[in-house]
Design a protein around this motif. Sequence first.
Motif, PDB file in Angstrom:
ATOM      1  N   SER A  52       0.829  -1.201   0.000  1.00 33.40           N
ATOM      2  CA  SER A  52       0.000   0.000   0.000  1.00 33.40           C
ATOM      3  C   SER A  52       0.864   1.251   0.000  1.00 33.40           C
ATOM      4  CB  SER A  52      -0.918  -0.009   1.226  1.00 33.40           C
ATOM      5  OG  SER A  52      -1.608   1.207   1.356  1.00 33.40           O
ATOM      6  N   ASP A  53       1.923   1.223   0.804  1.00 28.93           N
ATOM      7  CA  ASP A  53       2.762   2.414   0.913  1.00 28.93           C
ATOM      8  C   ASP A  53       3.565   2.686  -0.355  1.00 28.93           C
ATOM      9  OD1 ASP A  53       4.030   4.577   2.587  1.00 28.93           O
ATOM     10  OD2 ASP A  53       5.789   3.444   1.912  1.00 28.93           O
ATOM     11  N   THR A  54       4.013   1.641  -1.026  1.00 28.76           N
ATOM     12  CA  THR A  54       4.760   1.846  -2.273  1.00 28.76           C
ATOM     13  C   THR A  54       3.901   2.588  -3.286  1.00 28.76           C
ATOM     14  OG1 THR A  54       6.037  -0.174  -1.911  1.00 28.76           O
ATOM     15  CG2 THR A  54       5.992   0.699  -4.152  1.00 28.76           C
ATOM     16  N   LEU A  55       2.649   2.183  -3.405  1.00 28.79           N
ATOM     17  CA  LEU A  55       1.729   2.844  -4.331  1.00 28.79           C
ATOM     18  C   LEU A  55       1.383   4.255  -3.849  1.00 28.79           C
ATOM     19  CD1 LEU A  55      -0.434  -0.321  -4.907  1.00 28.79           C
ATOM     20  CD2 LEU A  55       0.882   0.850  -6.689  1.00 28.79           C
ATOM     21  N   ALA A  56       1.279   4.419  -2.529  1.00 25.63           N
ATOM     22  CA  ALA A  56       1.033   5.752  -1.977  1.00 25.63           C
ATOM     23  C   ALA A  56       2.197   6.685  -2.288  1.00 25.63           C
ATOM     24  CB  ALA A  56       0.819   5.664  -0.470  1.00 25.63           C
ATOM     25  N   SER A  57       3.405   6.154  -2.254  1.00 31.56           N
ATOM     26  CA  SER A  57       4.593   6.965  -2.549  1.00 31.56           C
ATOM     27  C   SER A  57       4.605   7.426  -3.995  1.00 31.56           C
ATOM     28  CB  SER A  57       5.871   6.164  -2.254  1.00 31.56           C
ATOM     29  OG  SER A  57       5.967   5.861  -0.888  1.00 31.56           O
ATOM     30  N   VAL A  58       4.193   6.543  -4.902  1.00 27.07           N
ATOM     31  CA  VAL A  58       4.124   6.918  -6.312  1.00 27.07           C
ATOM     32  C   VAL A  58       3.144   8.083  -6.496  1.00 27.07           C
ATOM     33  CG1 VAL A  58       3.443   6.147  -8.622  1.00 27.07           C
ATOM     34  CG2 VAL A  58       4.776   4.630  -7.147  1.00 27.07           C
ATOM     35  N   GLN A  59       1.998   7.991  -5.807  1.00 25.97           N
ATOM     36  CA  GLN A  59       0.995   9.062  -5.915  1.00 25.97           C
ATOM     37  C   GLN A  59       1.475  10.355  -5.268  1.00 25.97           C
ATOM     38  OE1 GLN A  59      -0.767  10.454  -3.179  1.00 25.97           O
ATOM     39  NE2 GLN A  59      -2.513  11.453  -4.153  1.00 25.97           N
ATOM     40  N   SER A  60       1.869  10.285  -4.001  1.00 23.32           N
ATOM     41  CA  SER A  60       2.149  11.513  -3.252  1.00 23.32           C
ATOM     42  C   SER A  60       3.401  12.220  -3.744  1.00 23.32           C
ATOM     43  CB  SER A  60       2.268  11.196  -1.754  1.00 23.32           C
ATOM     44  OG  SER A  60       3.343  10.319  -1.501  1.00 23.32           O
ATOM     45  N   THR A  61       4.445  11.458  -4.085  1.00 21.89           N
ATOM     46  CA  THR A  61       5.679  12.087  -4.551  1.00 21.89           C
ATOM     47  C   THR A  61       5.429  12.903  -5.816  1.00 21.89           C
ATOM     48  OG1 THR A  61       7.054  10.333  -3.599  1.00 21.89           O
ATOM     49  CG2 THR A  61       8.029  11.654  -5.357  1.00 21.89           C
ATOM     50  N   ASN A  62       4.692  12.352  -6.745  1.00 25.71           N
ATOM     51  CA  ASN A  62       4.461  13.046  -8.012  1.00 25.71           C
ATOM     52  C   ASN A  62       3.398  14.142  -7.888  1.00 25.71           C
ATOM     53  OD1 ASN A  62       6.061  11.688 -10.374  1.00 25.71           O
ATOM     54  ND2 ASN A  62       5.459  10.025  -8.998  1.00 25.71           N
ATOM     55  N   PHE A  63       2.381  13.902  -7.091  1.00 22.24           N
ATOM     56  CA  PHE A  63       1.350  14.919  -6.875  1.00 22.24           C
ATOM     57  C   PHE A  63       1.939  16.156  -6.191  1.00 22.24           C
ATOM     58  CE2 PHE A  63      -1.297  16.077  -3.073  1.00 22.24           C
ATOM     59  CZ  PHE A  63      -2.055  17.055  -3.688  1.00 22.24           C
ATOM     60  N   LEU A  64       2.728  15.927  -5.143  1.00 20.11           N
ATOM     61  CA  LEU A  64       3.317  17.051  -4.420  1.00 20.11           C
ATOM     62  C   LEU A  64       4.420  17.735  -5.222  1.00 20.11           C
ATOM     63  CD1 LEU A  64       3.414  15.407  -0.878  1.00 20.11           C
ATOM     64  CD2 LEU A  64       1.911  17.267  -1.627  1.00 20.11           C
ATOM     65  N   SER A  65       5.100  16.979  -6.079  1.00 18.62           N
ATOM     66  CA  SER A  65       6.128  17.576  -6.937  1.00 18.62           C
ATOM     67  C   SER A  65       5.507  18.512  -7.962  1.00 18.62           C
ATOM     68  CB  SER A  65       6.902  16.476  -7.668  1.00 18.62           C
ATOM     69  OG  SER A  65       7.620  15.674  -6.772  1.00 18.62           O
ATOM     70  N   LEU A  66       4.293  18.217  -8.368  1.00 15.65           N
ATOM     71  CA  LEU A  66       3.625  19.020  -9.384  1.00 15.65           C
ATOM     72  C   LEU A  66       3.228  20.397  -8.862  1.00 15.65           C
ATOM     73  CD1 LEU A  66       2.456  19.087 -12.271  1.00 15.65           C
ATOM     74  CD2 LEU A  66       0.383  18.002 -11.364  1.00 15.65           C
ATOM     75  N   PHE A  67       2.931  20.492  -7.556  1.00 18.01           N
ATOM     76  CA  PHE A  67       2.389  21.728  -6.991  1.00 18.01           C
ATOM     77  C   PHE A  67       3.303  22.940  -7.182  1.00 18.01           C
ATOM     78  CE2 PHE A  67       1.586  24.803  -3.641  1.00 18.01           C
ATOM     79  CZ  PHE A  67       0.228  24.986  -3.726  1.00 18.01           C
ATOM     80  N   PRO A  68       4.585  22.902  -6.732  1.00 21.05           N
ATOM     81  CA  PRO A  68       5.408  24.111  -6.869  1.00 21.05           C
ATOM     82  C   PRO A  68       5.728  24.482  -8.312  1.00 21.05           C
ATOM     83  CG  PRO A  68       6.727  22.275  -6.052  1.00 21.05           C
ATOM     84  CD  PRO A  68       5.300  21.820  -6.038  1.00 21.05           C
ATOM     85  N   ASP A  69       5.690  23.513  -9.220  1.00 14.81           N
ATOM     86  CA  ASP A  69       5.936  23.798 -10.629  1.00 14.81           C
ATOM     87  C   ASP A  69       4.695  24.363 -11.312  1.00 14.81           C
ATOM     88  OD1 ASP A  69       7.335  23.947 -12.992  1.00 14.81           O
ATOM     89  OD2 ASP A  69       7.147  21.821 -13.483  1.00 14.81           O
ATOM     90  N   LYS A  70       3.539  23.853 -10.935  1.00 15.39           N
ATOM     91  CA  LYS A  70       2.277  24.255 -11.584  1.00 15.39           C
ATOM     92  C   LYS A  70       1.764  25.596 -11.062  1.00 15.39           C
ATOM     93  CE  LYS A  70      -2.277  22.268 -12.732  1.00 15.39           C
ATOM     94  NZ  LYS A  70      -2.087  21.720 -14.078  1.00 15.39           N
ATOM     95  N   PHE A  71       1.862  25.808  -9.753  1.00 16.02           N
ATOM     96  CA  PHE A  71       1.332  27.029  -9.139  1.00 16.02           C
ATOM     97  C   PHE A  71       2.489  27.882  -8.635  1.00 16.02           C
ATOM     98  CE2 PHE A  71      -1.825  23.628  -8.418  1.00 16.02           C
ATOM     99  CZ  PHE A  71      -2.850  24.135  -9.203  1.00 16.02           C
ATOM    100  N   ARG A  72       2.677  29.047  -9.243  1.00 15.96           N
ATOM    101  CA  ARG A  72       3.797  29.912  -8.910  1.00 15.96           C
ATOM    102  C   ARG A  72       3.304  31.300  -8.511  1.00 15.96           C
ATOM    103  NH1 ARG A  72       8.766  28.500 -13.002  1.00 15.96           N
ATOM    104  NH2 ARG A  72       8.332  26.270 -13.265  1.00 15.96           N
ATOM    105  N   GLY A  73       4.066  31.946  -7.626  1.00 14.82           N
ATOM    106  CA  GLY A  73       3.751  33.319  -7.245  1.00 14.82           C
ATOM    107  C   GLY A  73       2.542  33.447  -6.348  1.00 14.82           C
ATOM    108  N   GLN A  74       1.762  34.514  -6.551  1.00 12.45           N
ATOM    109  CA  GLN A  74       0.685  34.872  -5.633  1.00 12.45           C
ATOM    110  C   GLN A  74      -0.442  33.846  -5.589  1.00 12.45           C
ATOM    111  OE1 GLN A  74       0.732  37.582  -3.521  1.00 12.45           O
ATOM    112  NE2 GLN A  74       2.846  37.681  -4.239  1.00 12.45           N
TER     113      GLN A  74
END
Length: 471
Positions: free
Chosen positions: A137-159
């Motif tokens: 379960s955790d291995t699959l959770a890591s695939v989801q969370s690592t990539n989902f959270l990595s997307l945030f600072p790249d996708k949403f910038r500034g204000q």
Amino acid sequence: MSENKQSVCDEFGETHHSTGTMASFSFQNFINEFLNVAFGMFVFYFYEVEIGLNVILTSIGFVIYALWNAVNDPLVGYLTDRPFKFTRKWGRRFPWIIIGSVGWILAYILIFTPPNVDPESGAWIIFIWLVVTTCTSDTLASVQSTNFLSLFPDKFRGQERAKASGLMAIIGFIGIALGSIGPPLFIEYGNLQSYITQAGILAVVGLVAVFASIKGVRDEPEMVERYLKKCEEIEYKESFFTTFKSALKQKNYRIMLISYFLMQTTTACLLSSIIYVVRYILEADPEVTMYLMVGFLLGALGSSPFWSMICKKVQNNYKMMIISSFLEVIFLIPLLIGSTFIVILIGGTLFGISFGGYAVIFRGLVFPDVIDETVVIRGKRQEGVYIGIRDFFGRLSFLSQAIIFAAIHILTGFDRGVEKQTQLAKWGISIHFALVPMICTLIVAFLFIAYYDLKPAKTKEIREKIMELKL
């Protein structure tokens, strides 16, 4: 204006997404919180009390799970943080997010279906099932969370980060609400089938959330092209351990790692304690768990827009993080001393208000600030690796929680076989419910006061540098 056009960085490095896209993106945070809270509240209790697995074996199983949990996060980040043949067509993060989230949801069901054997003579069979299913379960959770959270600072910038962070926190709290309130509606003490039922219902809800997230978590074409172009210019063949050592040399990143571990330990202890508090301190039915979580969630949900608005106005994530941390410590006091439903309900609601600040500030603003600094220092985007390393430390909270629970239960004489616990055993439950979280949160506050230096002037310089580097 089309969504793709809205998402392009302007000349000031700002991105502009619709509220609908932000909300859709946030449904992956819903899944994250939804499954994590259900896991945290019920799995340790399920194996120790309902299945009857010895507390030492249960704790060892959780230790193994936590160690695997910690190791696989940075490895998943490292392995997925590179271009693949499908990257241009399907995106850098999107395929991994969908594969990870669907797999994680289905694996959650397996945790509650251990072999039907005697917990004493078949203890090792149950133990192996616990380890294998939680690690899968955790291995699959890591695939989801690592990539989902990595997307945030790249996708949403500034204000727009403050708004996106606020929406992510609100929808995440709805996930916490359903993940904590839903299971008690179906769970009955001593009825193992009821745990399978709640897992199946949670899986259906989770799959609906995956569908709702598809629009928001797609990589935009310009992001993918920018990334692939940078890959052609920079060699991404640095070893995992070189990247790991480089990350740990960055002071603010180290502070963030330690703080994240401590805050995750706080969350793990609180969530895992609630069912013990309800059954052995309040001596109430499982449904009471639902009412306590409603109070917490009303506080968290109600305060999230306020925290988001204040953060956008103050523009000082450093100061706001310290304020929210001290509020958490103060609002944990009723949970430590309370022994009645009303006191714990009020304490939980107040704590929810301060926890709303943590969700908006630390997860949505402080962490992206730290990631921005690593991009400038390293000259390239490796969010997957850095988030994987962060999750390595965060997942150690399961290890600390298992050790804390085992030690306290043994030292205070907690006996799963009796309904009426001694006063010492009840105090032990209160200690891992509130005192341990208080200590952890205090340490976080003092770490930020003493060492963290990403203040407004510096974060502005970092954003300008990212624009210069075209990252």
